[in-house]
Design a protein around this motif. Structure first.
Motif, PDB file in Angstrom:
ATOM      1  N   HIS A   1      48.312  44.375  38.023  1.00 17.90           N
ATOM      2  CA  HIS A   1      48.587  43.546  36.846  1.00 17.90           C
ATOM      3  C   HIS A   1      49.605  44.266  35.972  1.00 17.90           C
ATOM      4  O   HIS A   1      49.838  45.449  36.134  1.00 17.90           O
ATOM      5  CB  HIS A   1      47.305  43.236  36.072  1.00 17.90           C
TER       6      HIS A   1
ATOM      7  N   HIS B   1      42.139  47.408  23.393  1.00 15.83           N
ATOM      8  CA  HIS B   1      43.096  46.944  24.377  1.00 15.83           C
ATOM      9  C   HIS B   1      44.326  46.532  23.603  1.00 15.83           C
ATOM     10  O   HIS B   1      44.376  45.460  23.007  1.00 15.83           O
ATOM     11  CB  HIS B   1      42.547  45.773  25.213  1.00 15.83           C
TER      12      HIS B   1
ATOM     13  N   ASP C   1      47.274  41.667  29.292  1.00 15.01           N
ATOM     14  CA  ASP C   1      47.368  41.870  30.741  1.00 15.01           C
ATOM     15  C   ASP C   1      47.754  40.564  31.420  1.00 15.01           C
ATOM     16  O   ASP C   1      47.174  39.520  31.125  1.00 15.01           O
ATOM     17  CB  ASP C   1      46.017  42.327  31.309  1.00 15.01           C
TER      18      ASP C   1
ATOM     19  N   HIS D   1      50.403  45.436  32.176  1.00 16.56           N
ATOM     20  CA  HIS D   1      49.885  45.635  30.824  1.00 16.56           C
ATOM     21  C   HIS D   1      51.112  45.727  29.914  1.00 16.56           C
ATOM     22  O   HIS D   1      51.987  46.558  30.115  1.00 16.56           O
ATOM     23  CB  HIS D   1      49.056  46.930  30.769  1.00 16.56           C
TER      24      HIS D   1
HETATM   25 ZN   LIG Z   1      45.888  46.127  29.695  1.00 19.96          ZN
END
Ligand SMILES: [Zn+2]
Length: 450
Positions: free
Chosen positions: A391, A310, A314, A393
């Motif tokens: 959301h 990742h 987020d 990112h």
């Molecule tokens: Zn993310």
């Protein structure tokens, strides 16, 4: 060498500042002499740093007990035989209405608007302003004073068959004040106890907001001290000026900010070494958003259910929440890109690049090739691409390598320009010395912000 530096400082700094520096340095010894030793339990001190050498500030001159000096009376007021009749301009009033209320005739309105050097001023009456009339025994208008504001007024004086005019313009006088406090619960409470206005507390928070998170980082025992300006008229405070220098100690870390004005840049804050207090990047592209997933190079992907890095952070936020570019730069990509969905990529100079993914849509003008400013909205939160729900990112790259946006050390915004640096350093030294000299109870070791 000192002489040369002072001469250069004189060129680089507005005269007002130099006058202050001189007046304040002169006063420093006096103040130190008259100040009693602070009681050990004292939590704050506020000292009025007056420019009037003849009237040195005393410890009694705190914000709460600052007594306005009597306003100097105008020459007209000095003559006791004048009996002024006062009228306040009401909404929809004309000069005729007001003259009538004062007991004057239409002829008087005609005379003052036709036989004076400036009748235009009287055609701009605004509600709340004041007209004062000096009317003689035979009901003739001797004088009319039009008080436009606390700073300007016009006096019409009848001489023969004409009215001469005298305009009076007053200037706000800047007074320096010092204040300090130790934080018990919040910056706001401590600021209020120290007698600071809400605006000043907000300004203090914004000066240090790049280094200190005032919601999360504040601890009991943190402290601040500052020198700021108060704008006075006739001995009375009219409004706050800006913060000239301030120091904030957060969990033992000392941050010092000095205001610098140059050209169109009205009051930016720098460390005593001349680095900007601002950072080149905002820490987060969304205000008040909760981090829902951290940067983690070995994370199980929530949609693909495989171990997949990742590479960003987020932020959970509702669909449509504005997303800000965290720094000045140029949009190098705005479009769809695989799992990112709708994405905007911004290049910031040679070294830095930021990426904003899963957008619901793009902000107006957020197109490839467009320049963006720090804080400018570039798009809106959505769930495009591989996303379980709305959301943002956010990814942060330094020299092509991805970094954790939450912990990456952010570069400072532009420092003091080379040609202003010498004068600034001198000014910063003076201001730091003043912060130390005026401190009532706190004597932290002066330290840099770095
Ligand atoms: Zn993310």
């Amino acid at each position: 060498m000192v002489t040369t530096q002072l001469a250069q400082a004189a060129k680089a700094y507005p005269k007002k500042h130099l006058a202050w520096v001189t007046a304040v340095s002169g006063l420093m010894l006096i103040i130190l002499a008259v100040l009693p030793a602070p009681p050990a339990s004292a939590k704050r001190t506020t000292i009025l740093l007056s420019p009037e050498i003849n009237n040195p500030p005393s410890p009694q001159n705190t914000l709460s007990t600052l007594i306005p000096t009597k306003p100097p009376s105008s020459p007209a007021e000095a003559k006791p035989q004048i009996h002024w009749v006062e009228q306040t301009v009401k909404a929809g009033d004309t000069l005729s209405h007001i003259f009538k209320r004062a007991g004057l005739s239409a002829q008087d309105v005609y005379n003052i608007t036709h036989y004076s050097d400036d009748s235009k001023t009287l055609s701009h009456l605004k509600p709340g302003q004041t007209l004062r009339f000096d009317i003689g025994k035979d009901k003739q208008l001797n004088k009319l004073q039009y008080i436009e504001s606390r700073l300007s007024s016009t006096l019409y004086v009848q001489r023969g068959d004409r009215f001469d005019i005298e305009k009076t313009t007053k200037k706000l006088v800047a007074f320096q004040k010092y204040s300090e406090a130790i934080i018990d619960s919040s910056l706001f409470n401590a600021g209020q106890r120290a007698g600071l206005s809400q605006n000043l507390i907000m300004e203090l928070a914004s000066v240090f907001g790049w280094d200190v998170d005032f919601a999360l980082d504040i601890r009991k025992g943190d402290s601040f001290k500052l020198i700021y300006e108060e704008m006075h008229l006739d001995g009375e405070k009219i409004k706050d000026g800006g913060i000239l220098a301030a120091q904030f100690i957060n969990q033992g870390k000392v941050f010092t900010a000095i205001r610098h004005e140059s050209g169109k840049n009205k009051g930016d804050y720098f460390t005593p070494e001349g680095h900007s207090m601002r950072k080149a990047f905002l820490r987060s592209p969304i205000n008040f958003a909760r981090i829902s997933s951290h940067f983690n190079l070995r994370r199980k992907h929530p949609v693909l259910h495989t171990i997949r890095a990742h590479k960003g952070t987020d932020y959970a936020a509702s669909r449509g929440t504005p997303i800000k570019s965290t720094g000045d730069g140029k949009i190098v990509y705005a479009g769809r890109k695989g799992g990112y969905g709708r994405v905007v990529i911004v290049q910031h100079g040679q070294r830095y690049r930021t990426l904003y993914a899963h957008l619901n849509g793009y902000a107006k003008g957020a197109r490839s090739g467009k320049r963006v400013k720090q804080g400018q909205t570039i798009g809106y939160v959505g769930s495009s691409g591989l996303a379980t729900g709305p959301h943002l990112h956010y990814e942060f790259y330094v020299n092509g390598s991805v970094r954790n946006p939450v912990t990456v050390s952010l570069p400072h915004a532009k420092p003091i320009s080379a040609n202003e640096k010498e004068a600034f350093l001198l000014h910063a030294t003076t201001m730091q010395e003043q912060l130390v000299a005026y401190a009532g109870t706190i004597h932290p070791t002066l330290a840099s912000n770095n």
